[in-house]
Design a protein around this motif. Structure first.
Motif, PDB file in Angstrom:
ATOM      1  N   GLY A   1     -10.537 -15.175  22.185  1.00 42.71           N
ATOM      2  CA  GLY A   1     -10.330 -16.152  21.129  1.00 42.71           C
ATOM      3  C   GLY A   1      -9.578 -15.637  19.924  1.00 42.71           C
ATOM      4  N   ILE A   2      -9.034 -14.424  20.009  1.00 46.71           N
ATOM      5  CA  ILE A   2      -8.240 -13.883  18.901  1.00 46.71           C
ATOM      6  C   ILE A   2      -6.835 -14.460  19.009  1.00 46.71           C
ATOM      7  CG2 ILE A   2      -7.311 -11.784  17.859  1.00 46.71           C
ATOM      8  CD1 ILE A   2      -9.739 -10.310  19.047  1.00 46.71           C
ATOM      9  N   LYS A   3      -6.420 -15.202  18.021  1.00 45.00           N
ATOM     10  CA  LYS A   3      -5.153 -15.929  18.087  1.00 45.00           C
ATOM     11  C   LYS A   3      -3.968 -15.011  17.783  1.00 45.00           C
ATOM     12  CE  LYS A   3      -7.239 -19.930  18.660  1.00 45.00           C
ATOM     13  NZ  LYS A   3      -7.192 -20.608  19.973  1.00 45.00           N
ATOM     14  N   PRO A   4      -2.820 -15.300  18.386  1.00 39.28           N
ATOM     15  CA  PRO A   4      -1.595 -14.599  17.992  1.00 39.28           C
ATOM     16  C   PRO A   4      -1.171 -15.046  16.588  1.00 39.28           C
ATOM     17  CG  PRO A   4      -1.368 -15.643  20.155  1.00 39.28           C
ATOM     18  CD  PRO A   4      -2.602 -16.204  19.529  1.00 39.28           C
ATOM     19  N   PRO A   5      -0.590 -14.183  15.789  1.00 35.80           N
ATOM     20  CA  PRO A   5      -0.170 -12.811  16.100  1.00 35.80           C
ATOM     21  C   PRO A   5      -1.254 -11.751  15.904  1.00 35.80           C
ATOM     22  CG  PRO A   5       0.607 -13.404  13.922  1.00 35.80           C
ATOM     23  CD  PRO A   5      -0.078 -14.635  14.465  1.00 35.80           C
ATOM     24  N   GLN A   6      -2.454 -12.157  15.498  1.00 35.45           N
ATOM     25  CA  GLN A   6      -3.526 -11.186  15.337  1.00 35.45           C
ATOM     26  C   GLN A   6      -3.791 -10.434  16.642  1.00 35.45           C
ATOM     27  OE1 GLN A   6      -5.081 -10.352  12.561  1.00 35.45           O
ATOM     28  NE2 GLN A   6      -6.712  -9.046  13.386  1.00 35.45           N
ATOM     29  N   SER A   7      -3.622 -11.111  17.779  1.00 34.10           N
ATOM     30  CA  SER A   7      -3.914 -10.506  19.088  1.00 34.10           C
ATOM     31  C   SER A   7      -3.091  -9.256  19.360  1.00 34.10           C
ATOM     32  CB  SER A   7      -3.673 -11.535  20.191  1.00 34.10           C
ATOM     33  OG  SER A   7      -2.336 -12.018  20.136  1.00 34.10           O
ATOM     34  N   GLY A   8      -1.910  -9.167  18.771  1.00 26.09           N
ATOM     35  CA  GLY A   8      -1.047  -8.012  19.005  1.00 26.09           C
ATOM     36  C   GLY A   8      -0.823  -7.155  17.781  1.00 26.09           C
ATOM     37  N   SER A   9      -1.567  -7.398  16.743  1.00 21.04           N
ATOM     38  CA  SER A   9      -1.283  -6.775  15.450  1.00 21.04           C
ATOM     39  C   SER A   9      -1.762  -5.333  15.359  1.00 21.04           C
ATOM     40  CB  SER A   9      -1.927  -7.587  14.331  1.00 21.04           C
ATOM     41  OG  SER A   9      -3.338  -7.518  14.418  1.00 21.04           O
ATOM     42  N   ILE A  10      -1.162  -4.598  14.443  1.00 20.06           N
ATOM     43  CA  ILE A  10      -1.613  -3.245  14.133  1.00 20.06           C
ATOM     44  C   ILE A  10      -3.033  -3.283  13.595  1.00 20.06           C
ATOM     45  CG2 ILE A  10      -1.245  -1.287  12.576  1.00 20.06           C
ATOM     46  CD1 ILE A  10       1.793  -1.850  12.844  1.00 20.06           C
ATOM     47  N   ALA A  11      -3.338  -4.279  12.774  1.00 19.20           N
ATOM     48  CA  ALA A  11      -4.683  -4.386  12.213  1.00 19.20           C
ATOM     49  C   ALA A  11      -5.738  -4.534  13.302  1.00 19.20           C
ATOM     50  CB  ALA A  11      -4.748  -5.578  11.254  1.00 19.20           C
ATOM     51  N   GLN A  12      -5.383  -5.234  14.392  1.00 16.08           N
ATOM     52  CA  GLN A  12      -6.339  -5.465  15.476  1.00 16.08           C
ATOM     53  C   GLN A  12      -6.416  -4.284  16.438  1.00 16.08           C
ATOM     54  OE1 GLN A  12      -8.267  -8.295  15.803  1.00 16.08           O
ATOM     55  NE2 GLN A  12      -9.316  -7.323  17.527  1.00 16.08           N
ATOM     56  N   ASN A  13      -5.265  -3.738  16.805  1.00 16.95           N
ATOM     57  CA  ASN A  13      -5.204  -2.793  17.916  1.00 16.95           C
ATOM     58  C   ASN A  13      -4.785  -1.379  17.531  1.00 16.95           C
ATOM     59  OD1 ASN A  13      -5.761  -5.024  19.629  1.00 16.95           O
ATOM     60  ND2 ASN A  13      -3.580  -5.543  19.665  1.00 16.95           N
ATOM     61  N   GLY A  14      -4.361  -1.183  16.288  1.00 13.46           N
ATOM     62  CA  GLY A  14      -3.863   0.126  15.888  1.00 13.46           C
ATOM     63  C   GLY A  14      -2.371   0.247  16.130  1.00 13.46           C
ATOM     64  N   ARG A  15      -1.745   1.151  15.408  1.00 16.08           N
ATOM     65  CA  ARG A  15      -0.290   1.280  15.469  1.00 16.08           C
ATOM     66  C   ARG A  15       0.206   1.749  16.834  1.00 16.08           C
ATOM     67  NH1 ARG A  15       3.554   0.991  11.857  1.00 16.08           N
ATOM     68  NH2 ARG A  15       2.021   0.859  10.170  1.00 16.08           N
TER      69      ARG A  15
END
Length: 700
Positions: A119-133
């Motif tokens: 349920g994590i919406k894009p662009p959060q789903s691919g973001s640095i904040a979500q997944n790390g650099r």
């Protein structure tokens, strides 16, 4: 204003992408290194492996399937990251095909997919904040985006924006810069013939101080000092920008350097550019594919060497959820992309282009230069096939088949391949699955022109289809075509008694025992169309690539047991088949619920998250559901279905009416207009085991 040669440039760009992928795929990491490639193959000037048929990978899957967001959601408005995220969820079978399922926190794409599911919406789903650099800046940001550039001819700003929007589902930071850079470069290549100028233009769409920009500039500066030896530049990249300096499995920055190197040292030559990208190692298929699109557009069809273009034979296969969409005819897809390009530019497409593209049937007009539409011959000794501009039924293109000294009873098949099985492939790259593009009940038509040089009236042709498992040819009767005239050949595909069809075409056969026949046959205006009516006998199907033909499965365990499809799952599972664009039809199957609940047929499925399901619900209930990124029960009724008992279940979809029949009795009906077309298949909504058999499908 879109240029006159737009379609041809799209065609050459998409061919260029797939040539690069095919060239680079056999030597991609981690097994193959730069030094191993160099020591083993030296100076690469042709494909390093011959494939029976090449099964494309993530570099082709993403550009094809993620673009479908423009059909499913962003039809008449601006594209959003969430639109593309929905395409990810709808077309990717979880854990199989599409991209590398390397684990959460390891594979960027797998990580983004699981984020989307949670349920994590894009662009959060691919973001640095979500997944790390590290995860966000792997190479996938630029390898899934070629088609966004192809639909923006001469508009690099729009292309860069679309590419970044699409890439933001899974990537961020330098990953988005890679998407912007390559989309802009592809778009600019439509109007510029100078590769350095294209690179310079593309760089204007990413920050000047970005690492991506700096590695590209480093390559360009090195080239200016050492323009004749790409290996010196590669040594510099390994030293200053190598994998040891960037974390993760396949970081975008070292590969951005290779792409810039290949484009600079390729000096505007398509073939040398993809060769250099391959010889440099690292992510070879991704890099050669990306630069292949840019140079394919810039150089056009004349720039693609026959040694690279001919083995492609206008065809690729994919690994998405639709076995029908997975069989891609490149000239037809180029037309689809061109129509999208006109739509995105707000321009009216030419009428001839609209007419020549038919998404729901096979229609080959051989108009694009050099196009073959994946036609083949069974015996290259007796017949040779090539594109021809010499004669055509209408306009300018056809395929030419040279028949050489045919004697009596000697024959050669000339055919299109509408279906594949595991035996057609050399390996199991990305687990492709297929549903045929030709079925019983449909019509096949083609125009044939005879130019016989020797042995007058000693040649006959016979339409045929071949069955995929038994390899039996169903021959429709011989015709003697008239010399120097176009003859229309048309037939209805006969009942195949539950088998699938993997060849459709004509047999060219000699008639005379005394005279050897020599000459040519031209084929044009090839169509497979009309309403299908066929059955599927599971005793005549195969377990291929983890799926039972002709279905693609998402979740669950599917096998053939005693001539039935045996399906079991621990939560939810689906299976899909048929023409993705089928509209009004009835699908019927025998269903035996062995245990659990939710034993259903599927109709008008447009993917994993879109479609209708109907059948046995919870104990004592039947129901019709709509799945539109979440299930909605449209209607239900009491029905005392029993375990171990076999029922004949039919699901009918006509206009906005969805009807469920059990043992011939109409029991449920719902109205809904969300899905006007789609695949059929099976669904298991809850944990349990089901047997399916005696499947029939009929278009109404």
């Amino acid at each position: 204003m879109i240029q006159e040669n737009y379609l041809e440039k799209v065609y050459s760009g998409f061919l260029g992408m797939n040539i690069g992928i095919r060239l680079g795929a056999p030597v991609e990491p981690t097994i193959w290194t730069y030094e191993r490639i160099r020591k083993t193959y030296g100076d690469i000037t042709s494909y390093v492996k011959d494939y029976k048929n090449f099964a494309a990978d993530d570099d082709a899957n993403g550009p094809f399937y993620f673009l479908r967001a423009l059909y499913d959601d962003a039809k008449d408005r601006e594209l959003t990251p969430e639109d593309v995220g929905r395409a990810w969820l709808n077309y990717a079978r979880e854990g199989v095909g599409m991209f590398w399922w390397g684990g959460y926190g390891v594979s960027t794409e797998h990580t983004a997919f699981l984020n989307l599911k949670a349920g994590i919406k894009p662009p959060q789903s691919g973001s640095i904040a979500q997944n790390g650099r590290t995860i966000a800046e792997q190479i996938g940001g630029q390898i899934f985006i070629d088609t966004w550039g192809l639909i923006c001819p001469g508009d690099p700003e729009k292309a860069a924006k679309l590419g970044a929007t699409a890439a933001s589902v899974s990537h961020d930071g330098e990953g988005l810069n890679g998407a912007r850079f390559f989309c802009a470069a592809i778009a600019e290549a439509f109007v510029c013939n100078d590769i350095r100028a294209i690179i310079e233009k593309a760089l204007t769409f990413i920050p000047e101080d970005s690492t991506y920009s700096r590695v590209v500039r480093a390559v360009m500066d090195f080239y200016d000092e050492h323009p004749d030896d790409f290996r010196l530049c590669m040594d510099m990249l390994i030293r200053d920008w190598g994998y040891d300096k960037y974390k993760g499995v396949c970081h975008i920055i070292p590969n951005a350097g290779v792409c810039a190197l290949a484009m600079m040292y390729g000096k505007g030559d398509f073939n040398r550019t993809v060769e250099i990208a391959t010889m440099c190692g690292w992510d070879t298929d991704c890099n050669a594919g990306n630069v292949g699109t840019v140079l394919g557009v810039m150089c056009g069809l004349d720039g693609l060497a026959a040694r690279y273009r001919d083995p492609i034979n206008d065809s690729i296969v994919l690994s998405g959820v639709s076995g029908y969409l997975n069989i891609v005819d490149i000239p037809t897809y180029a037309k689809e992309l061109a129509l999208l390009g006109y739509r995105m530019a707000g321009e009216e497409a030419p009428e001839w282009l609209k007419y020549s593209f038919k998404e729901d049937e096979i229609y080959f007009d051989f108009e694009l230069p050099g196009s073959t539409h994946n036609f083949r011959v069974s015996d290259p000794f007796l017949c040779r096939i090539k594109h021809s501009d010499e004669t055509a039924f209408q306009s300018k293109g056809s395929i030419e088949v040279l028949f050489d000294r045919l004697e009596r009873y000697q024959g050669c098949k000339v055919f299109y391949k509408p279906f594949y099985t595991r035996d057609d492939f050399s390996d199991e790259r990305y687990m492709p699955v297929f549903s045929p593009k030709a079925y019983s009940g449909q019509k096949v038509s083609l125009q044939v022109y005879l130019d016989q040089w020797e042995g007058n009236e000693t040649i006959g042709i016979a339409p045929f289809v071949r069955l995929a498992k038994s390899k039996k040819d169903l021959v429709q009767g011989y015709i003697r075509p008239a010399q120097h005239e176009w003859t229309k050949v048309e037939f209805t595909i006969p009942d195949t008694d539950g088998e699938m069809i993997d060849e459709v075409g004509i047999i060219v056969e000699g008639y005379s025992a005394k005279v050897k026949s020599l000459g040519r046959i031209f084929i044009d205006d090839f169509r497979i169309y009309g309403k299908a009516k066929y059955s599927i006998d599971f005793s005549k199907q195969l377990k291929n690539f983890g799926s039972v033909t002709p279905f693609s499965h998402n979740h669950g365990a599917w096998s053939i047991e005693d001539g039935k499809l045996d399906a079991m799952c621990c939560d939810y599972a689906q299976s899909f088949s048929g023409n993705y664009f089928a509209r009004d039809y009835m699908v019927t199957a025998k269903i035996t619920a062995e245990n659990g609940s939710g034993h259903m047929l599927t109709a008008r499925s447009q993917g994993i998250e879109r479609g209708y399901h109907a059948g046995f619900d919870k104990p004592g209930k039947i129901a019709i559901y709509k799945n539109n990124f979440g299930f909605e029960k449209l209607c239900e009724a009491d029905f005392p279905w029993e375990y171990g008992k076999t029922y004949t279940v039919s699901l009918k979809a006509v206009a906005d009416q969805i009807t469920l029949y059990i043992d011939g009795e109409k029991l449920l009906e719902a109205r809904d207009s969300d899905f006007a077309y789609g695949m059929f298949g099976f669904a298991k909504l809850y944990m349990g085991r089901t047997l399916f058999s005696d499947v029939t499908f009929e278009e109404l």
